[in-house]
Design an enzyme around this catalytic site. Structure first.
Site, PDB file in Angstrom:
ATOM      1  N   LYS A  20      34.983  -7.432  15.467  1.00 55.50           N
ATOM      2  CA  LYS A  20      36.298  -6.808  15.592  1.00 55.50           C
ATOM      3  C   LYS A  20      36.699  -6.254  14.223  1.00 55.50           C
ATOM      4  O   LYS A  20      36.720  -6.980  13.237  1.00 55.50           O
ATOM      5  CB  LYS A  20      37.339  -7.818  16.063  1.00 55.50           C
ATOM      6  CG  LYS A  20      38.692  -7.200  16.333  1.00 55.50           C
ATOM      7  CD  LYS A  20      39.694  -8.245  16.818  1.00 55.50           C
ATOM      8  CE  LYS A  20      41.005  -7.574  17.190  1.00 55.50           C
ATOM      9  NZ  LYS A  20      41.599  -6.819  16.078  1.00 55.50           N
ATOM     10  N   ASP A  22      39.403  -4.660  11.709  1.00 58.53           N
ATOM     11  CA  ASP A  22      40.850  -4.694  11.501  1.00 58.53           C
ATOM     12  C   ASP A  22      41.302  -3.391  10.858  1.00 58.53           C
ATOM     13  O   ASP A  22      41.375  -3.270   9.634  1.00 58.53           O
ATOM     14  CB  ASP A  22      41.196  -5.885  10.595  1.00 58.53           C
ATOM     15  CG  ASP A  22      42.677  -6.185  10.600  1.00 58.53           C
ATOM     16  OD1 ASP A  22      43.397  -5.583  11.404  1.00 58.53           O
ATOM     17  OD2 ASP A  22      43.108  -7.031   9.792  1.00 58.53           O
ATOM     18  N   GLU A 163      38.040 -11.289  11.442  1.00 57.53           N
ATOM     19  CA  GLU A 163      39.093 -11.839  12.286  1.00 57.53           C
ATOM     20  C   GLU A 163      38.631 -12.184  13.692  1.00 57.53           C
ATOM     21  O   GLU A 163      39.363 -12.834  14.433  1.00 57.53           O
ATOM     22  CB  GLU A 163      40.278 -10.886  12.351  1.00 57.53           C
ATOM     23  CG  GLU A 163      40.022  -9.585  13.055  1.00 57.53           C
ATOM     24  CD  GLU A 163      41.319  -8.822  13.320  1.00 57.53           C
ATOM     25  OE1 GLU A 163      41.271  -7.865  14.093  1.00 57.53           O
ATOM     26  OE2 GLU A 163      42.352  -9.204  12.756  1.00 57.53           O
TER      27      GLU A 163
END
Length: 313
Positions: A20, A22, A163
């Site tokens: 993922k 950010d 994250e």
């Protein structure tokens, strides 16, 4: 297409996994001569990122539509949303900001290629087409995908300070504008976007910003107070936020249940991204840290889970 929040799938064999990133979501359009980047709220942001202006040329002839994330990397090569803030809200002199805080465009999906739409194709086929485009650019890349390795990738994300990861069903179609269960965010750090409905000043200081009052909408569009955030910013950011908030002050609270008589109320026009550690049911966000302003979606899109809302006492 947006991802839902959830846990690792139990049917691991039916999913692929990606890290993922950010950053700021952006759709890239290339028509063999012109490259354009469009934000999630349909704004043309091409000029903001001059280092990405020739990404399209690396795609060669033919129209292509791509989905990806604009990210700013820290000194360890990890995406930093706080660094990206300087680029997202830069008003001018984009070349100067590009030199100070360069960005990358991480491409993870393709919506149009070879003269036809690809959104009805399964994820695995879209990835084959994307990899076949052969993106070669110093500020753009196609990050890898990993099939059937959810636990391994989640551990790798934790080890590298990321994250979380995104799980994507292998046979899933691309669903424009939909928050789909076919894409699933598995987060190591809890994160949410909130509407700012007010603020408090420092208790012992010179009237500087103490904390932001956070809110989110229920299914009926009512704005509920869900807690405060008062950490995560430097002095420059705190001062800049206070300037914005003072311009938005109004006499009445926008929250259904005003939380504090000492708060300054503001028109609910600012969205902030916040990290937090806990959010008990019927409670408030705890151990929250400010990450940055968000300007790529309408305020009304900030909706919280009904079970989390602070109910009237």
């Amino acid at each position: 297409m947006l991802a839902s929040t959830g846990d690792l799938p139990t049917d691991d064999e039916n999913w692929a996994y990606e890290f993922k990133w950010d950053g700021a979501r952006a759709i890239g359009y290339w028509n063999s001569s012109t490259w354009r980047l469009e934000s999630r709220n349909l704004l043309d942001v091409t000029a903001k990122y001059p280092e990405l202006e020739d990404v399209g040329e690396s795609l060669g002839p033919g129209d292509v539509i791509l989905d990806g994330e604009i990210v700013a990397l820290d000194e360890k090569g990890r995406p930093s949303f706080q660094r990206l803030q300087h680029r997202m809200h830069a008003g001018s002199d984009f070349l100067h900001h590009a030199r100070r805080t360069p960005v990358q465009y991480f491409i993870f999906d393709v919506l149009w290629a070879n003269g036809e739409s690809t959104i009805r194709l399964p994820y695995t086929r879209r990835r084959e087409i994307l990899d076949g485009l052969g993106v070669r650019h110093p500020c753009s890349r196609v990050p890898p995908t990993f099939a059937h390795r959810g636990e391994d990738l989640l551990k790798a994300a934790a080890d590298h300070g990321l994250e979380g990861i995104i799980a994507k069903q292998l046979n899933s179609r691309y669903e424009p504008g939909v928050r789909s269960a076919s894409w699933r965010k598995i987060k190591l750090v809890l994160e949410q976007e909130f509407v700012v409905g007010g603020y408090l000043v420092e208790k012992h200081g010179r009237g500087g910003l103490g904390s932001l009052l956070l809110g989110c909408h229920d299914a009926n569009g009512v704005l509920h107070y869900v807690g405060n955030v008062g950490t995560g910013w430097d002095e420059r950011t705190r001062h800049g936020l206070l300037v914005l908030l003072r311009r938005l002050e109004r006499p009445l609270s926008p929250f259904a249940q005003p939380p504090s008589r000492s708060a300054y109320h503001v028109a609910p026009r600012l969205i902030v991204r916040v990290e937090y550690r806990r959010w008990p049911q019927d409670g408030q966000v705890q151990q929250a840290s400010y990450k940055g302003l968000v300007d790529d979606r309408p305020v009304g899109d900030v909706v919280c889970q009904a079970a989390k809302l602070q109910r009237p006492r």
